[in-house]
Structures are given as C-alpha cells and as structure tokens.
Design a protein around this motif. Structure first.
Motif, short mmCIF file in Angstrom:
data_model
loop_
_atom_site.label_atom_id
_atom_site.label_comp_id
_atom_site.label_asym_id
_atom_site.label_seq_id
_atom_site.Cartn_x
_atom_site.Cartn_y
_atom_site.Cartn_z
N MET A 1 1.03 -1.04 -0.10
CA MET A 1 -0.08 0.14 0.26
C MET A 1 1.05 1.39 -0.03
SD MET A 1 -2.99 0.85 2.73
CE MET A 1 -3.04 2.42 3.16
N LYS A 2 0.00 2.04 -0.91
CA LYS A 2 1.16 3.37 -0.28
C LYS A 2 0.57 4.21 0.05
CE LYS A 2 3.37 2.52 -4.33
NZ LYS A 2 4.11 2.39 -5.32
N LYS A 3 1.49 5.19 0.88
CA LYS A 3 1.23 6.28 1.54
C LYS A 3 2.62 7.31 0.97
CE LYS A 3 1.00 5.74 6.26
NZ LYS A 3 2.25 4.71 7.25
N ILE A 4 1.54 8.90 1.49
CA ILE A 4 2.11 9.76 1.23
C ILE A 4 2.68 10.79 2.52
CG2 ILE A 4 2.72 12.04 0.29
CD1 ILE A 4 0.61 11.06 -1.31
N ALA A 5 3.95 10.61 2.58
CA ALA A 5 4.85 11.86 3.83
C ALA A 5 4.53 13.34 3.46
CB ALA A 5 5.63 10.96 4.19
N THR A 6 4.24 13.71 4.39
CA THR A 6 4.44 15.11 3.81
C THR A 6 5.37 16.42 4.98
OG1 THR A 6 2.44 15.82 5.08
CG2 THR A 6 1.82 14.89 3.03
N ASP A 7 5.60 17.04 4.37
CA ASP A 7 5.08 18.27 5.00
C ASP A 7 7.28 18.31 5.47
OD1 ASP A 7 3.21 20.33 5.16
OD2 ASP A 7 2.76 18.76 6.53
N ILE A 8 8.10 17.87 4.62
CA ILE A 8 9.61 17.06 4.69
C ILE A 8 10.08 18.43 4.28
CG2 ILE A 8 11.54 15.54 4.04
CD1 ILE A 8 8.99 13.69 3.61
N GLU A 9 11.37 18.58 5.86
CA GLU A 9 12.12 19.96 5.54
C GLU A 9 13.02 19.92 4.43
OE1 GLU A 9 15.32 20.33 8.36
OE2 GLU A 9 13.55 21.43 9.77
N THR A 10 12.48 20.98 3.35
CA THR A 10 13.88 20.71 2.20
C THR A 10 15.59 20.25 1.69
OG1 THR A 10 12.66 22.48 1.45
CG2 THR A 10 15.00 22.32 0.45
N GLU A 11 15.98 20.59 2.77
CA GLU A 11 17.41 19.70 3.03
C GLU A 11 17.28 18.16 3.58
OE1 GLU A 11 20.04 21.58 6.28
OE2 GLU A 11 19.74 23.48 5.30
N THR A 12 16.14 17.96 4.21
CA THR A 12 15.86 16.70 4.72
C THR A 12 15.80 16.09 3.46
OG1 THR A 12 15.51 16.52 6.61
CG2 THR A 12 15.01 14.96 6.02
N TRP A 13 14.66 16.18 2.29
CA TRP A 13 14.02 15.77 1.38
C TRP A 13 15.56 15.14 0.29
CZ3 TRP A 13 13.32 17.92 -3.51
CH2 TRP A 13 12.35 17.42 -4.57
N ALA A 14 16.08 16.58 -0.02
CA ALA A 14 16.94 16.23 -1.00
C ALA A 14 18.18 15.28 -0.32
CB ALA A 14 17.83 17.72 -0.66
N LYS A 15 18.51 15.19 0.44
CA LYS A 15 19.06 14.31 1.31
C LYS A 15 18.92 13.01 0.97
CE LYS A 15 21.97 13.19 5.79
NZ LYS A 15 21.74 13.98 7.11
N ILE A 16 18.06 12.21 1.42
CA ILE A 16 16.60 11.07 1.30
C ILE A 16 17.01 10.81 -0.44
CG2 ILE A 16 14.51 10.22 1.19
CD1 ILE A 16 13.82 11.99 3.65
N ILE A 17 16.46 11.55 -0.89
CA ILE A 17 17.08 11.91 -2.98
C ILE A 17 18.52 11.43 -2.94
CG2 ILE A 17 16.57 11.69 -4.46
CD1 ILE A 17 14.30 13.91 -4.44
N ARG A 18 19.56 12.25 -2.52
CA ARG A 18 20.86 11.90 -2.54
C ARG A 18 21.12 10.05 -2.47
NH1 ARG A 18 21.83 16.83 -1.50
NH2 ARG A 18 21.81 16.88 1.45
N SER A 19 20.64 9.84 -1.00
CA SER A 19 21.26 8.63 -0.48
C SER A 19 20.85 7.60 -1.20
CB SER A 19 20.01 8.61 1.79
OG SER A 19 19.82 7.24 1.53
N PHE A 20 19.23 7.22 -1.89
CA PHE A 20 18.98 6.70 -2.72
C PHE A 20 19.22 6.19 -4.07
CE2 PHE A 20 15.50 6.37 0.35
CZ PHE A 20 15.30 5.14 0.58
#
Length: 118
Positions: A1-20
């Motif tokens: 099942m898909k869920k959507i996480a919201t309100d993620i700080e910009t720096e954290t969001w970008a860090k997650i993308i880089r990590s993956f």
C-alpha cells in the motif's frame, strides 16, 4: 500500500533523494521546468520493482510517496518521524503534468534499457 509523507524539510528531502541515488536507485522521471528546484521539483526513482516519488514546492516543502515498507526504511535510516497526510505536490494531476514534461527522459531510459545509446 502506498502512503504519502508530507511536510518534509527541504534539506532532509534532498538528502533522502541523494541517499537513494547513491544506493543505485535510477531516476526514471524528473521535472525539468525552468523553475525546477526553485519553485517546484519532482523525482521518480526506481530499483527493481520498487518505486519512490518525491514532490517538492518552495511553499509546502517535500513529500514522498512510497510503500509503507520503504517509508519505514527511510524513517529508520534517516532517524526521522515522518508525518503523513494529503499531498499537494504529489496529487495525481500534478504528477501527470510532471510526467508529461519528463517524456524525453522516459524515451532516453527506454533506449538505454534496450542497450542502445542516443
């Protein structure tokens, strides 16, 4: 099942993308508009049959759409407590707009998938 996480700080969001991406996830769609990364952004990453979509807006911060298992993995790996809710950047209509704009990247990925180089 898909869920959507919201309100993620910009720096954290970008860090997650880089990590993956560092873990070998492939970019299959990305927003390339003149305001990409300034006002709006969209990334779709895939690894095997797994898929994660990232949406971001300068006004509403980041959102991540993925399976419950992947979101739990993100929470654990990044030491986060994600908040879930209704998306603004990952609404179906917004994603369709981003994906239509991403068609050149999709075509390039298809050629690369079949071993051809443009």
């Amino acid at each position: 099942m898909k869920k959507i996480a919201t309100d993620i700080e910009t720096e954290t969001w970008a860090k997650i993308i880089r990590s993956f991406r560092e873990e070998g996830w492939i970019v299959t769609a990305k927003y390339w508009g003149f305001d990409a990364g300034i006002d709006d952004d969209y990334w779709c990453l895939r690894k095997g049959f797994k898929k994660i979509e990232f949406g971001w807006s300068n006004w509403t911060e980041g959102e991540i759409k993925a399976s419950t298992e992947l979101l739990m993995e993100i929470e654990s790996k990044m030491n986060l407590n994600l908040k879930y809710g209704e998306p603004l950047n990952l609404k179906k209509s917004v994603i369709r707009t981003y994906k239509f704009q991403c068609l050149p990247l999709v075509i390039l990925n298809l050629f690369n998938f079949f071993g051809r180089k443009l």
